[in-house]
Design a protein around this motif. Structure first.
Motif, PDB file in Angstrom:
ATOM      1  N   MET A 147      69.403  95.949  12.162  1.00  0.00           N
ATOM      2  CA  MET A 147      68.138  95.874  12.886  1.00  0.00           C
ATOM      3  C   MET A 147      68.289  94.971  14.103  1.00  0.00           C
ATOM      4  SD  MET A 147      65.655  95.446   9.574  1.00  0.00           S
ATOM      5  CE  MET A 147      64.209  95.051  10.560  1.00  0.00           C
ATOM      6  N   CYS A 148      68.949  93.859  13.896  1.00  0.00           N
ATOM      7  CA  CYS A 148      69.247  92.887  14.949  1.00  0.00           C
ATOM      8  C   CYS A 148      69.849  91.676  14.230  1.00  0.00           C
ATOM      9  CB  CYS A 148      67.988  92.482  15.707  1.00  0.00           C
ATOM     10  SG  CYS A 148      68.319  91.451  17.152  1.00  0.00           S
ATOM     11  N   VAL A 149      70.521  90.818  14.949  1.00  0.00           N
ATOM     12  CA  VAL A 149      71.180  89.674  14.325  1.00  0.00           C
ATOM     13  C   VAL A 149      70.170  88.725  13.692  1.00  0.00           C
ATOM     14  CG1 VAL A 149      72.634  87.637  14.732  1.00  0.00           C
ATOM     15  CG2 VAL A 149      73.167  89.805  15.860  1.00  0.00           C
ATOM     16  N   LEU A 150      69.071  88.458  14.372  1.00  0.00           N
ATOM     17  CA  LEU A 150      68.092  87.484  13.879  1.00  0.00           C
ATOM     18  C   LEU A 150      67.474  87.888  12.540  1.00  0.00           C
ATOM     19  CD1 LEU A 150      66.287  86.334  17.154  1.00  0.00           C
ATOM     20  CD2 LEU A 150      68.023  85.128  15.819  1.00  0.00           C
ATOM     21  N   PRO A 151      67.074  89.167  12.341  1.00  0.00           N
ATOM     22  CA  PRO A 151      66.593  89.547  11.013  1.00  0.00           C
ATOM     23  C   PRO A 151      67.648  89.341   9.922  1.00  0.00           C
ATOM     24  CG  PRO A 151      65.911  91.169  12.623  1.00  0.00           C
ATOM     25  CD  PRO A 151      66.862  90.254  13.321  1.00  0.00           C
ATOM     26  N   GLY A 152      68.918  89.561  10.256  1.00  0.00           N
ATOM     27  CA  GLY A 152      69.990  89.337   9.291  1.00  0.00           C
ATOM     28  C   GLY A 152      70.070  87.883   8.877  1.00  0.00           C
ATOM     29  N   ILE A 153      69.948  86.973   9.853  1.00  0.00           N
ATOM     30  CA  ILE A 153      69.965  85.539   9.558  1.00  0.00           C
ATOM     31  C   ILE A 153      68.759  85.163   8.715  1.00  0.00           C
ATOM     32  CG2 ILE A 153      69.816  83.234  10.584  1.00  0.00           C
ATOM     33  CD1 ILE A 153      71.355  84.330  12.986  1.00  0.00           C
ATOM     34  N   TYR A 154      67.602  85.710   9.068  1.00  0.00           N
ATOM     35  CA  TYR A 154      66.381  85.397   8.328  1.00  0.00           C
ATOM     36  C   TYR A 154      66.494  85.829   6.869  1.00  0.00           C
ATOM     37  CZ  TYR A 154      61.525  85.426   6.830  1.00  0.00           C
ATOM     38  OH  TYR A 154      60.363  85.207   6.124  1.00  0.00           O
ATOM     39  N   ILE A 155      66.982  87.047   6.657  1.00  0.00           N
ATOM     40  CA  ILE A 155      67.119  87.566   5.299  1.00  0.00           C
ATOM     41  C   ILE A 155      68.153  86.760   4.518  1.00  0.00           C
ATOM     42  CG2 ILE A 155      67.881  89.550   3.947  1.00  0.00           C
ATOM     43  CD1 ILE A 155      66.647  91.337   6.125  1.00  0.00           C
ATOM     44  N   ALA A 156      69.297  86.464   5.152  1.00  0.00           N
ATOM     45  CA  ALA A 156      70.350  85.710   4.465  1.00  0.00           C
ATOM     46  C   ALA A 156      69.846  84.361   3.989  1.00  0.00           C
ATOM     47  CB  ALA A 156      71.552  85.537   5.395  1.00  0.00           C
ATOM     48  N   ASN A 157      69.074  83.697   4.821  1.00  0.00           N
ATOM     49  CA  ASN A 157      68.554  82.384   4.455  1.00  0.00           C
ATOM     50  C   ASN A 157      67.451  82.495   3.402  1.00  0.00           C
ATOM     51  OD1 ASN A 157      68.387  79.428   4.950  1.00  0.00           O
ATOM     52  ND2 ASN A 157      66.357  79.927   5.705  1.00  0.00           N
ATOM     53  N   THR A 158      66.534  83.430   3.599  1.00  0.00           N
ATOM     54  CA  THR A 158      65.380  83.550   2.711  1.00  0.00           C
ATOM     55  C   THR A 158      65.772  83.969   1.298  1.00  0.00           C
ATOM     56  OG1 THR A 158      64.029  84.165   4.630  1.00  0.00           O
ATOM     57  CG2 THR A 158      63.102  84.600   2.469  1.00  0.00           C
ATOM     58  N   LEU A 159      66.822  84.758   1.170  1.00  0.00           N
ATOM     59  CA  LEU A 159      67.240  85.238  -0.147  1.00  0.00           C
ATOM     60  C   LEU A 159      68.414  84.449  -0.718  1.00  0.00           C
ATOM     61  CD1 LEU A 159      67.012  89.123   0.342  1.00  0.00           C
ATOM     62  CD2 LEU A 159      65.272  87.548  -0.541  1.00  0.00           C
ATOM     63  N   SER A 160      68.720  83.315  -0.155  1.00  0.00           N
ATOM     64  CA  SER A 160      69.914  82.570  -0.566  1.00  0.00           C
ATOM     65  C   SER A 160      69.819  81.978  -1.968  1.00  0.00           C
ATOM     66  CB  SER A 160      70.224  81.457   0.445  1.00  0.00           C
ATOM     67  OG  SER A 160      69.128  80.566   0.587  1.00  0.00           O
ATOM     68  N   LEU A 161      68.614  81.938  -2.558  1.00  0.00           N
ATOM     69  CA  LEU A 161      68.455  81.347  -3.884  1.00  0.00           C
ATOM     70  C   LEU A 161      68.452  82.380  -5.009  1.00  0.00           C
ATOM     71  CD1 LEU A 161      65.603  78.723  -3.224  1.00  0.00           C
ATOM     72  CD2 LEU A 161      68.068  78.339  -3.219  1.00  0.00           C
ATOM     73  N   ILE A 162      68.595  83.668  -4.692  1.00  0.00           N
ATOM     74  CA  ILE A 162      68.363  84.683  -5.723  1.00  0.00           C
ATOM     75  C   ILE A 162      69.372  84.606  -6.867  1.00  0.00           C
ATOM     76  CG2 ILE A 162      67.171  86.271  -4.183  1.00  0.00           C
ATOM     77  CD1 ILE A 162      69.681  87.948  -4.045  1.00  0.00           C
ATOM     78  N   ALA A 163      70.629  84.278  -6.604  1.00  0.00           N
ATOM     79  CA  ALA A 163      71.621  84.232  -7.683  1.00  0.00           C
ATOM     80  C   ALA A 163      71.265  83.154  -8.704  1.00  0.00           C
ATOM     81  CB  ALA A 163      73.011  83.993  -7.109  1.00  0.00           C
ATOM     82  N   PHE A 164      70.911  81.960  -8.217  1.00  0.00           N
ATOM     83  CA  PHE A 164      70.579  80.887  -9.157  1.00  0.00           C
ATOM     84  C   PHE A 164      69.303  81.208  -9.924  1.00  0.00           C
ATOM     85  CE2 PHE A 164      68.625  76.894 -10.462  1.00  0.00           C
ATOM     86  CZ  PHE A 164      69.679  76.319 -11.156  1.00  0.00           C
ATOM     87  N   ILE A 165      68.289  81.729  -9.230  1.00  0.00           N
ATOM     88  CA  ILE A 165      67.030  82.059  -9.901  1.00  0.00           C
ATOM     89  C   ILE A 165      67.249  83.132 -10.960  1.00  0.00           C
ATOM     90  CG2 ILE A 165      64.719  83.024  -9.575  1.00  0.00           C
ATOM     91  CD1 ILE A 165      64.723  81.778  -6.773  1.00  0.00           C
ATOM     92  N   ALA A 166      68.039  84.155 -10.638  1.00  0.00           N
ATOM     93  CA  ALA A 166      68.292  85.238 -11.595  1.00  0.00           C
ATOM     94  C   ALA A 166      68.985  84.719 -12.844  1.00  0.00           C
ATOM     95  CB  ALA A 166      69.140  86.319 -10.933  1.00  0.00           C
ATOM     96  N   ILE A 167      69.941  83.805 -12.669  1.00  0.00           N
ATOM     97  CA  ILE A 167      70.689  83.280 -13.812  1.00  0.00           C
ATOM     98  C   ILE A 167      69.872  82.256 -14.586  1.00  0.00           C
ATOM     99  CG2 ILE A 167      72.679  81.838 -14.428  1.00  0.00           C
ATOM    100  CD1 ILE A 167      74.216  83.273 -12.175  1.00  0.00           C
ATOM    101  N   PHE A 168      69.172  81.376 -13.889  1.00  0.00           N
ATOM    102  CA  PHE A 168      68.466  80.296 -14.559  1.00  0.00           C
ATOM    103  C   PHE A 168      67.171  80.759 -15.221  1.00  0.00           C
ATOM    104  CE2 PHE A 168      65.658  76.551 -14.715  1.00  0.00           C
ATOM    105  CZ  PHE A 168      66.485  75.658 -15.397  1.00  0.00           C
ATOM    106  N   GLU A 169      66.431  81.641 -14.571  1.00  0.00           N
ATOM    107  CA  GLU A 169      65.133  82.054 -15.109  1.00  0.00           C
ATOM    108  C   GLU A 169      65.196  83.311 -15.961  1.00  0.00           C
ATOM    109  OE1 GLU A 169      62.082  82.148 -12.165  1.00  0.00           O
ATOM    110  OE2 GLU A 169      62.319  80.038 -11.627  1.00  0.00           O
ATOM    111  N   LYS A 170      66.199  84.152 -15.758  1.00  0.00           N
ATOM    112  CA  LYS A 170      66.388  85.364 -16.567  1.00  0.00           C
ATOM    113  C   LYS A 170      65.154  86.273 -16.566  1.00  0.00           C
ATOM    114  CE  LYS A 170      70.487  84.242 -18.465  1.00  0.00           C
ATOM    115  NZ  LYS A 170      70.730  82.927 -17.875  1.00  0.00           N
ATOM    116  N   LYS A 171      64.546  86.474 -15.401  1.00  0.00           N
ATOM    117  CA  LYS A 171      63.363  87.326 -15.304  1.00  0.00           C
ATOM    118  C   LYS A 171      63.630  88.594 -14.492  1.00  0.00           C
ATOM    119  CE  LYS A 171      60.045  83.507 -15.665  1.00  0.00           C
ATOM    120  NZ  LYS A 171      58.943  82.768 -14.981  1.00  0.00           N
ATOM    121  N   GLY A 172      64.879  88.837 -14.171  1.00  0.00           N
ATOM    122  CA  GLY A 172      65.214  90.038 -13.424  1.00  0.00           C
ATOM    123  C   GLY A 172      65.447  89.774 -11.949  1.00  0.00           C
TER     124      GLY A 172
END
Length: 277
Positions: A147-172
């Motif tokens: 889409m553009c470089v800036l949306p990529g940076i925004y998404i990368a930063n905003t979703l950077s916690l998903i691995a820990f949340i998925a493992i720690f909370e176990k809610k999918g």
């Protein structure tokens, strides 16, 4: 030196997150090193061997001065690159899943209340969670970059916690995505700064580790010819390159530790005083 039970759920500024992350890694270096050496290192070594093979035997076939040669080898190159990227994603997921399994036990059970044998059964399942999160994370970033470089940076930063949340909370994974989006956007710039610091830190360490190959390469002239063939580089170059790559890959525990502390920092700010370690 007396060790302390580090409390993860706590509001912290950027400096405190970095300081406490290194304090935790320093205190827990022995068990963390043990699980990484046993469960992750063999795959990292295999990954680095594949990386060196690709550089020596695939990229060395390219002749930039011969268009026909480039067209003949571009297909195998992209095939190898795609497989290599998938293998790299698997290695990263294995490391994250294994390391976060230790963090999960440390946080939920408390320091000294578990053994590595108690949590070894979680390594595989948590690595699968990390792999699923990693695939979605990578796909979202690629979409953002297209889409553009800036949306990529925004998404990368905003979703950077998903691995820990998925493992720690176990809610999918879907819940992890929505929660990471909500938490990070409460302190988006703070999280971006933390991610940038971690990337620069690992990059700096990797550069320092690579200095022998860079300096010796220039001193012996192997980087001098414009048409140098990678397959002609001496064995010491590839051995040290592999060693530096293995260490740099294992050092990715530093940024994922930053993100774990950031998760609890944002969680405490959102729900002050909630029952959680």
């Amino acid at each position: 030196m007396e060790q302390k039970d580090i409390r993860f759920r706590k509001t912290r500024d950027l400096g405190a997150i970095i300081t406490d992350s290194f304090e935790f890694l320093k205190q827990e270096i022995k068990p963390i090193s043990r699980i990484l050496l046993v469960y992750v290192l063999p795959f990292v070594v295999l990954y680095v061997v594949a990386q060196i093979y690709m550089q020596r035997n695939v990229l060395s076939r390219f002749d930039l001065n011969d268009p026909e040669n480039l067209m003949a080898n571009i297909g195998p190159f992209y095939s190898n690159l795609f497989l290599f990227m998938l293998f790299g994603l698997f290695i990263n997921s294995l490391l994250v899943g294994t390391y976060y399994s230790y963090l999960e036990a440390y946080i939920k059970l408390g320091k000294g209340n578990f053994t590595l044998h108690d949590i070894s059964s979680r390594f595989f399942s948590n690595s699968l969670l990390a792999l699923g999160a990693g695939l979605l994370y990578t796909a979202a970033i690629i979409l953002g970059i297209f889409m553009c470089v800036l949306p990529g940076i925004y998404i990368a930063n905003t979703l950077s916690l998903i691995a820990f949340i998925a493992i720690f909370e176990k809610k999918g994974i879907s819940d992890a995505i929505s929660k990471s989006w909500r938490l990070v956007n409460s302190q988006w710039w703070n999280t971006l700064a933390l991610n940038i610091v971690s990337i620069l830190l690992v990059y700096a360490i990797g550069t320092i580790l690579s200095l022998p190959t860079i300096l010796l390469g220039f001193s012996t002239g192997i980087f001098a010819p414009a048409d140098v063939n990678l397959a002609d580089f001496p064995d010491w170059y590839w051995m040290w390159t592999g060693f530096a790559s293995v260490l740099t890959t294992l050092l990715s525990v530093i940024p994922v530790t930053f993100l774990a502390f950031q998760y609890f920092n944002l969680e405490e700010r959102e729900n002050p005083g909630a029952v959680n370690p």
